[in-house]
Design a protein around this motif. Structure first.
Motif, PDB file in Angstrom:
ATOM      1  N   VAL A  82      -9.777  53.303 -68.396  1.00  0.00           N
ATOM      2  CA  VAL A  82      -8.553  52.522 -68.214  1.00  0.00           C
ATOM      3  C   VAL A  82      -7.666  53.141 -67.124  1.00  0.00           C
ATOM      4  N   CYS A  83      -7.817  54.429 -66.898  1.00  0.00           N
ATOM      5  CA  CYS A  83      -7.000  55.126 -65.893  1.00  0.00           C
ATOM      6  C   CYS A  83      -7.483  54.922 -64.458  1.00  0.00           C
ATOM      7  N   THR A  84      -8.635  54.319 -64.264  1.00  0.00           N
ATOM      8  CA  THR A  84      -9.134  54.169 -62.896  1.00  0.00           C
ATOM      9  C   THR A  84      -8.167  53.421 -61.973  1.00  0.00           C
ATOM     10  N   PRO A  85      -7.409  52.421 -62.439  1.00  0.00           N
ATOM     11  CA  PRO A  85      -6.452  51.771 -61.524  1.00  0.00           C
ATOM     12  C   PRO A  85      -5.324  52.696 -61.040  1.00  0.00           C
ATOM     13  N   LEU A  86      -5.100  53.810 -61.727  1.00  0.00           N
ATOM     14  CA  LEU A  86      -4.063  54.738 -61.271  1.00  0.00           C
ATOM     15  C   LEU A  86      -4.381  55.292 -59.889  1.00  0.00           C
ATOM     16  N   VAL A  87      -5.663  55.369 -59.575  1.00  0.00           N
ATOM     17  CA  VAL A  87      -6.073  55.815 -58.238  1.00  0.00           C
ATOM     18  C   VAL A  87      -5.506  54.859 -57.190  1.00  0.00           C
ATOM     19  N   ASP A  88      -5.522  53.560 -57.490  1.00  0.00           N
ATOM     20  CA  ASP A  88      -4.971  52.560 -56.570  1.00  0.00           C
ATOM     21  C   ASP A  88      -3.467  52.732 -56.398  1.00  0.00           C
ATOM     22  N   VAL A  89      -2.795  53.062 -57.470  1.00  0.00           N
ATOM     23  CA  VAL A  89      -1.343  53.277 -57.403  1.00  0.00           C
ATOM     24  C   VAL A  89      -1.041  54.459 -56.493  1.00  0.00           C
ATOM     25  N   VAL A  90      -1.815  55.528 -56.614  1.00  0.00           N
ATOM     26  CA  VAL A  90      -1.626  56.700 -55.746  1.00  0.00           C
ATOM     27  C   VAL A  90      -1.782  56.300 -54.286  1.00  0.00           C
ATOM     28  N   LEU A  91      -2.801  55.511 -53.987  1.00  0.00           N
ATOM     29  CA  LEU A  91      -3.048  55.086 -52.605  1.00  0.00           C
ATOM     30  C   LEU A  91      -1.912  54.209 -52.092  1.00  0.00           C
ATOM     31  N   LEU A  92      -1.432  53.283 -52.900  1.00  0.00           N
ATOM     32  CA  LEU A  92      -0.342  52.410 -52.485  1.00  0.00           C
ATOM     33  C   LEU A  92       0.923  53.214 -52.219  1.00  0.00           C
ATOM     34  N   VAL A  93       1.243  54.133 -53.094  1.00  0.00           N
ATOM     35  CA  VAL A  93       2.432  54.971 -52.904  1.00  0.00           C
ATOM     36  C   VAL A  93       2.298  55.809 -51.635  1.00  0.00           C
ATOM     37  N   ALA A  94       1.142  56.406 -51.418  1.00  0.00           N
ATOM     38  CA  ALA A  94       0.928  57.230 -50.218  1.00  0.00           C
ATOM     39  C   ALA A  94       1.084  56.400 -48.952  1.00  0.00           C
ATOM     40  N   THR A  95       0.586  55.178 -48.976  1.00  0.00           N
ATOM     41  CA  THR A  95       0.685  54.300 -47.805  1.00  0.00           C
ATOM     42  C   THR A  95       2.134  53.941 -47.520  1.00  0.00           C
ATOM     43  N   VAL A  96       2.865  53.556 -48.560  1.00  0.00           N
ATOM     44  CA  VAL A  96       4.282  53.196 -48.391  1.00  0.00           C
ATOM     45  C   VAL A  96       5.084  54.405 -47.914  1.00  0.00           C
ATOM     46  N   VAL A  97       4.859  55.562 -48.500  1.00  0.00           N
ATOM     47  CA  VAL A  97       5.589  56.776 -48.101  1.00  0.00           C
ATOM     48  C   VAL A  97       5.318  57.105 -46.639  1.00  0.00           C
ATOM     49  N   ASP A  98       4.062  56.981 -46.227  1.00  0.00           N
ATOM     50  CA  ASP A  98       3.715  57.274 -44.838  1.00  0.00           C
ATOM     51  C   ASP A  98       4.445  56.338 -43.876  1.00  0.00           C
ATOM     52  N   LEU A  99       4.453  55.050 -44.200  1.00  0.00           N
ATOM     53  CA  LEU A  99       5.122  54.092 -43.310  1.00  0.00           C
ATOM     54  C   LEU A  99       6.640  54.215 -43.373  1.00  0.00           C
ATOM     55  N   ARG A 100       7.171  54.449 -44.546  1.00  0.00           N
ATOM     56  CA  ARG A 100       8.631  54.608 -44.671  1.00  0.00           C
ATOM     57  C   ARG A 100       9.110  55.873 -43.962  1.00  0.00           C
ATOM     58  N   GLY A 101       8.226  56.845 -43.836  1.00  0.00           N
ATOM     59  CA  GLY A 101       8.581  58.092 -43.167  1.00  0.00           C
ATOM     60  C   GLY A 101       8.542  57.982 -41.653  1.00  0.00           C
ATOM     61  N   GLY A 102       8.369  56.779 -41.133  1.00  0.00           N
ATOM     62  CA  GLY A 102       8.403  56.585 -39.690  1.00  0.00           C
ATOM     63  C   GLY A 102       7.054  56.425 -39.040  1.00  0.00           C
ATOM     64  N   GLY A 103       6.000  56.485 -39.816  1.00  0.00           N
ATOM     65  CA  GLY A 103       4.664  56.330 -39.248  1.00  0.00           C
ATOM     66  C   GLY A 103       4.425  54.915 -38.746  1.00  0.00           C
ATOM     67  N   GLU A 104       3.623  54.828 -37.699  1.00  0.00           N
ATOM     68  CA  GLU A 104       3.255  53.516 -37.175  1.00  0.00           C
ATOM     69  C   GLU A 104       1.956  53.082 -37.847  1.00  0.00           C
ATOM     70  N   ALA A 105       1.933  51.836 -38.275  1.00  0.00           N
ATOM     71  CA  ALA A 105       0.742  51.329 -38.966  1.00  0.00           C
ATOM     72  C   ALA A 105      -0.462  51.389 -38.036  1.00  0.00           C
ATOM     73  N   ASN A 106      -1.569  51.820 -38.602  1.00  0.00           N
ATOM     74  CA  ASN A 106      -2.813  51.875 -37.842  1.00  0.00           C
ATOM     75  C   ASN A 106      -3.955  51.385 -38.728  1.00  0.00           C
ATOM     76  N   GLY A 107      -5.157  51.580 -38.279  1.00  0.00           N
ATOM     77  CA  GLY A 107      -6.310  51.124 -39.035  1.00  0.00           C
ATOM     78  C   GLY A 107      -6.393  51.718 -40.427  1.00  0.00           C
ATOM     79  N   ALA A 108      -5.914  52.950 -40.600  1.00  0.00           N
ATOM     80  CA  ALA A 108      -5.959  53.582 -41.920  1.00  0.00           C
ATOM     81  C   ALA A 108      -5.075  52.832 -42.914  1.00  0.00           C
ATOM     82  N   HIS A 109      -3.930  52.373 -42.463  1.00  0.00           N
ATOM     83  CA  HIS A 109      -3.044  51.621 -43.355  1.00  0.00           C
ATOM     84  C   HIS A 109      -3.679  50.287 -43.731  1.00  0.00           C
ATOM     85  N   GLY A 110      -4.305  49.636 -42.767  1.00  0.00           N
ATOM     86  CA  GLY A 110      -5.017  48.393 -43.057  1.00  0.00           C
ATOM     87  C   GLY A 110      -6.179  48.627 -43.999  1.00  0.00           C
ATOM     88  N   LEU A 111      -6.905  49.727 -43.788  1.00  0.00           N
ATOM     89  CA  LEU A 111      -8.009  50.075 -44.669  1.00  0.00           C
ATOM     90  C   LEU A 111      -7.506  50.321 -46.092  1.00  0.00           C
TER      91      LEU A 111
END
Length: 184
Positions: free
Chosen positions: A41-70
């Motif tokens: 049941v905890c496997t979706p938590l991995v997705d939450v970690v990825l979503l948070v990391a992506t948002v934090v990276d972009l909110r921190g001023g990063g420019e979206a690239n292929g990794a964000h799309g991936l």
């Protein structure tokens, strides 16, 4: 230099398989069904970690690239195909280690195969929709369309894959089944 978000994506993919493997190990080999169930049941938590990391990276001023799309594609595919992937693994481990029945196999031909192909493609459509929603969320969170332009290119690539899948499998099997019925 490797993009840190790519490292997070790879770590999440590895983490998903580790959590899945531990859950199945606990459930069938160690006979700890509740612990195994909790881990699965905890496997979706991995997705939450990825979503948070992506948002934090972009909110921190990063420019979206292929990794964000991936990352967005990974989330979409995980939501759409995650349950069937877990079921696929669960059936095989149950059969191998717990005397369960042989794993289910897709139908080889006929109307059942056509239904199967359309259902699988429907999962892709769901994955595409979730990916589009995640990309839209990321664009809104960043608030600067210039910094998120690359995300739409990833969605276009996913669209091309979906069109190839549509023609190569559901449409192909539908036409083959219709032609086979006419030839009988």
């Amino acid at each position: 230099m490797v993009d840190p978000l790519v490292v997070v994506i790879v770590a999440c993919e590895v983490g998903l398989w580790v959590v899945l493997g531990l859950g199945l190990l606990a459930r069938y080999v160690l006979r700890m069904r509740k612990v195994g169930g909790v881990l699965l049941v905890c496997t979706p938590l991995v997705d939450v970690v990825l979503l948070v990391a992506t948002v934090v990276d972009l909110r921190g001023g990063g420019e979206a690239n292929g990794a964000h799309g991936l990352a967005a594609i990974y989330l979409g595919v995980s939501v759409a195909f995650g349950h069937s992937m877990l079921r696929w693994a669960d059936q095989r481990v149950a059969h191998r280690f717990a005397g369960g029945p042989p794993p289910w196999r897709p139908p080889r031909r006929g109307r059942a195969r056509v239904r199967y192909e359309w259902r699988e493609w429907g999962k892709f459509v769901l994955a595409w929709a979730v990916t589009a929603a995640v990309i839209t969320l990321l664009v809104l969170v960043v608030g600067d369309p210039g910094r998120t332009q690359a995300l739409w290119g990833q969605l276009w690539g996913m669209t091309v894959v979906g069109l190839i899948w549509l023609v190569g499998w559901p449409v192909y099997h539908s036409v083959a089944e219709a032609a086979g019925r006419r030839g009988r």
